[in-house]
Design an enzyme around this catalytic site. Structure first.
Site, short mmCIF file in Angstrom:
data_model
loop_
_atom_site.label_atom_id
_atom_site.label_comp_id
_atom_site.label_asym_id
_atom_site.label_seq_id
_atom_site.Cartn_x
_atom_site.Cartn_y
_atom_site.Cartn_z
N ARG A 229 -41.83 20.37 -6.37
CA ARG A 229 -42.29 21.76 -6.33
C ARG A 229 -41.09 22.66 -6.55
NH1 ARG A 229 -47.09 20.96 -7.29
NH2 ARG A 229 -48.71 20.93 -5.72
N HIS A 277 -45.03 23.08 -15.87
CA HIS A 277 -45.83 22.44 -14.83
C HIS A 277 -46.91 21.54 -15.44
CE1 HIS A 277 -47.06 22.79 -10.36
NE2 HIS A 277 -47.49 21.64 -10.85
#
Ligand code: GLV
Length: 314
Positions: A229, A277
């Site tokens: 993350r 992402h």
């Protein structure tokens, strides 16, 4: 079972377009499915399939019993103080999802192991610049986190012959992978890894783990691959670590703010490779099938697959 007092709320990831919405509709025939932001009467909603909570998404969902995340990471639910804790939370568990992540990790590990950045730059300069090659066994890859994602990536790296270290919270045995634990283990991994791959869940303990304090302990010129993350990385520490030579390059798929803002320093730095992402997702059919199964199990009082432990944080 058609339950007239039960409604399902969906807020899905753009990446899937209509495909996921169609798969969810097909997997839950006859159900009252509502698509964010059109929630109808919030108190009707008992089950939800959610990518990332939006402000106000949970407001008034007083009968919510189950939330299914569309991803593997659930930090955006667990760390959200407004998440309705009476509801159970499940995350995606799927071999194909982990395999796609392993593909991403292998792509970039091999890219760096075979000096591809050097050859792309040499080609741009019209310059013939061969470099000595190494066997995979001469490159050590350190994987932070050996869960669903990190475990398979580590197994596949080891199968390609890379010396593979894995850092975990709780000791585990994994053929071909040297498993390290604790602060000493993290420091050993930093000293020995040529390539560092982060696949930890984001929790208060792991936030900011990729910082100057770790980078200064790495082998000079190590490569960072962050597929965990964004907040695992202290973004302000990255360019100084590259300038110092602690890191030779970085591959980032996740960021503190997504999309990565226009004009962010990372975009223009040739030592940083950026992907939006996309390191992995489960397929639309898998997400829809997992959700429909979770709804059925929750209604039947059966054990849920991928149930999140809030105390652990994932
Ligand atoms: C994506 O980031 C996921 O958590 O699956």
């Amino acid at each position: 079972m058609l339950a007239t007092d039960m409604a399902i709320l969906c807020f899905l990831h753009d990446l899937f377009g209509r495909e996921l919405a169609d798969a969810v509709t097909a997997a839950l025939p006859g159900e009252d499915i509502r698509w964010w932001p059109d929630r109808g009467r919030p108190e009707d909603i008992t089950h939800a399939l959610i990518w990332r909570p939006r402000p106000g998404l949970w407001d008034g969902l007083s009968h919510l019993r189950l939330v299914c995340g569309t991803g593997a990471g659930v930090d955006h639910f667990v760390l959200d103080p407004s998440f309705p804790r009476a509801a159970k939370l499940v995350r995606q568990i799927d071999a194909g999802f982990a395999a796609r992540m392993a593909d991403y990790v292998l792509t970039w590990v091999l890219f760096h192991h075979r000096d591809s950045a050097h050859y792309l730059a040499a080609q741009s300069a019209g310059s013939w610049q061969p470099r000595a090659m190494r066997d995979t066994s001469a490159t050590t890859v350190g994987v932070l986190g050996l869960g669903q994602m990190g475990g398979l990536a580590a197994d596949r790296l080891a199968a390609l012959g890379f010396r593979t270290l894995g850092w975990v919270q709780r000791p585990q045995t994994r053929a071909g992978v040297e498993v390290l634990v604790g602060l000493d283990g993290l420091q050993q991994l930093a000293r020995e890894a040529d390539i560092l791959v982060n696949l930890l869940p984001l929790t208060p303990e792991t936030r900011g783990i990729l910082s100057a304090d770790l980078f200064c302990r790495l082998k000079p010129g190590a490569i960072l691959i962050n597929v965990g993350r964004g907040p695992h990385l202290v973004e302000a520490d990255l360019i100084p670590a590259l300038d110092q030579g602690w890191l030779g390059a970085a591959v980032l798929d996740v960021f503190e703010t997504e999309p990565l803002p226009a004009g962010h320093r990372f975009w223009a730095d040739p030592r940083i490779s950026i992907t939006p992402h996309v390191s992995s997702s489960a397929s639309a059919a898998t997400v829809a099938g997992h959700f429909a199964d979770a709804v059925r199990r929750e209604r039947a009082g059966e054990p849920l697959l991928g149930l999140v432990d809030f105390a652990r944080g994932y």
